[in-house]
Design an enzyme around this catalytic site. Structure first.
Site, PDB file in Angstrom:
ATOM      1  CD1 TRP A 141      -2.832   1.436   0.377  1.00 24.43           C
ATOM      2  CD2 TRP A 141      -1.955   2.118   2.311  1.00 24.43           C
ATOM      3  NE1 TRP A 141      -3.530   2.556   0.768  1.00 24.43           N
ATOM      4  CE2 TRP A 141      -3.012   3.002   1.966  1.00 24.43           C
ATOM      5  CE3 TRP A 141      -1.258   2.340   3.504  1.00 24.43           C
ATOM      6  CZ2 TRP A 141      -3.376   4.094   2.744  1.00 24.43           C
ATOM      7  CZ3 TRP A 141      -1.622   3.426   4.288  1.00 24.43           C
ATOM      8  CH2 TRP A 141      -2.670   4.279   3.907  1.00 24.43           C
ATOM      9  CG  ASP A 164      -1.836  -7.751  -0.016  1.00 26.02           C
ATOM     10  OD1 ASP A 164      -2.736  -8.524  -0.390  1.00 26.02           O
ATOM     11  OD2 ASP A 164      -2.035  -6.556   0.262  1.00 26.02           O
ATOM     12  CE1 TYR A 173      -4.114  -1.289  -1.265  1.00 27.66           C
ATOM     13  CE2 TYR A 173      -2.330  -2.843  -1.589  1.00 27.66           C
ATOM     14  CZ  TYR A 173      -3.461  -2.445  -0.913  1.00 27.66           C
ATOM     15  OH  TYR A 173      -3.944  -3.216   0.124  1.00 27.66           O
ATOM     16  CD  GLN A 177      -5.156  -8.231   2.467  1.00 28.87           C
ATOM     17  OE1 GLN A 177      -4.967  -7.032   2.297  1.00 28.87           O
ATOM     18  NE2 GLN A 177      -4.762  -9.146   1.592  1.00 28.87           N
ATOM     19  CE1 TYR A 211      -6.667  -3.212   6.809  1.00 33.10           C
ATOM     20  CE2 TYR A 211      -7.577  -5.246   5.937  1.00 33.10           C
ATOM     21  CZ  TYR A 211      -7.759  -3.957   6.404  1.00 33.10           C
ATOM     22  OH  TYR A 211      -9.024  -3.421   6.471  1.00 33.10           O
ATOM     23  CG  LEU A 246       3.954  -3.718  12.988  1.00 33.33           C
ATOM     24  CD1 LEU A 246       5.257  -3.184  12.401  1.00 33.33           C
ATOM     25  CD2 LEU A 246       4.231  -4.444  14.301  1.00 33.33           C
TER      26      LEU A 246
END
Length: 285
Positions: free
Chosen positions: A21, A49, A54, A165, A193, A196
């Site tokens: 992304w 991915d 994107y 996802q 996804y 973090l």
């Protein structure tokens, strides 16, 4: 690096992969982005991915350049945007992604979000056609509830639903309440996804961060690596963090080698408790 089977396909991919992304948006960063993906592949992160959305396909072109000489060694995931989720548009979108990726097939093709315009059954009918034509090898969804996954699988018939996802990180554990038990039982891989937190990582000095730092010290690791290791400690879950710097790419890959003890997982679970709310579906298109 550790590898797991994606769904029930028999095809294996790295338990920590690479998100793309925002890649392809700035031509001045293109070389850096290609090098980052290449470095990840060399570190064993073969799961890549991307999506047509994107950078309007720019990320797919970056991926194409990065995997030009190792196409058979990677597991590439791309996604159709919900405004393109009708039968004919899904077929066209897949052809566009294939052209940008410079590949003959996509390993796993997902519907990016539930579409408010095209029924799930129609998109899955297109997916079955793409499977039959050899243009994609497996089918998945993204941001789907259990009910929508069941609808997708019913529409797919004998073609298994391979993946869902979803956002999943220490502070967003809602999928563990209903979705994750279902995917584990149904052999649907969860692709986490924003593993973090996408800007929501515990601040230094906070009780949550102190625990992560304490555990990280035992492994000569970072708090972020412990968070990634926690995500993939769940059965049937892979993570797809995005990193542009080579240092962060290597750090993400190394997190796969950290296997937390049951007690460490329990401590983290207690410090980051399950939310009270249920998973809410967001419709786009």
């Amino acid at each position: 690096m550790r590898y797991i089977e994606m769904g029930s396909t028999g095809n294996r991919a790295s338990i920590i992969g690479q998100g793309t992304w925002k890649m392809g948006e700035d031509s001045t960063r293109r070389r850096q982005e290609i090098d980052a993906i290449r470095t990840g592949i060399e570190a064993g992160m073969t799961l890549i991915d991307t999506a047509e959305m994107y950078a309007d396909g720019g990320a797919e072109r970056v991926v194409a350049d990065a995997i030009a000489d190792c196409r058979d060694d990677v597991f590439v995931v791309s996604k159709v945007w919900p405004t393109n989720a009708s039968y004919d548009d899904t077929l066209r979108a897949a052809q566009g992604s294939l052209a940008r990726l410079n590949r003959e097939y996509i390993d796993l093709y997902l519907l990016h979000w539930p579409s408010s315009k095209a029924p799930v059954e129609e998109t899955m009918r297109a997916m079955r056609t793409l499977i039959a034509d050899g243009l994609i090898r497996s089918v998945g969804v993204s941001n789907f509830s259990v009910e929508l996954m069941q609808q997708a699988q019913e529409a797919l018939g004998d073609t298994p639903l391979t993946a869902n996802q979803l956002p999943f990180h220490l502070r967003r554990r809602v999928i563990e309440k209903e979705i994750l038990p279902y995917t584990q039982q149904s052999r649907v891989t969860v692709m986490a996804y924003s593993p973090l937190g996408h800007g929501d990582f515990p601040e230094p000095g906070s009780p949550e961060r102190q625990l992560l730092d304490e555990i990280a010290g035992r492994y000569n690791a970072t708090a972020q690596q412990i968070a990634l290791s926690w995500v993939v400690s769940r059965a049937g879950v892979v993570a797809i963090p995005k990193a542009s710097s080579l240092e962060h790419v290597r750090e993400n890959a190394a997190a796969a080698d950290i296997q937390l003890t049951p007690d460490e997982v329990r401590q983290i679970d207690e410090r980051f408790p399950l939310p009270e709310e249920e998973y809410k579906v967001r419709w786009l298109g």
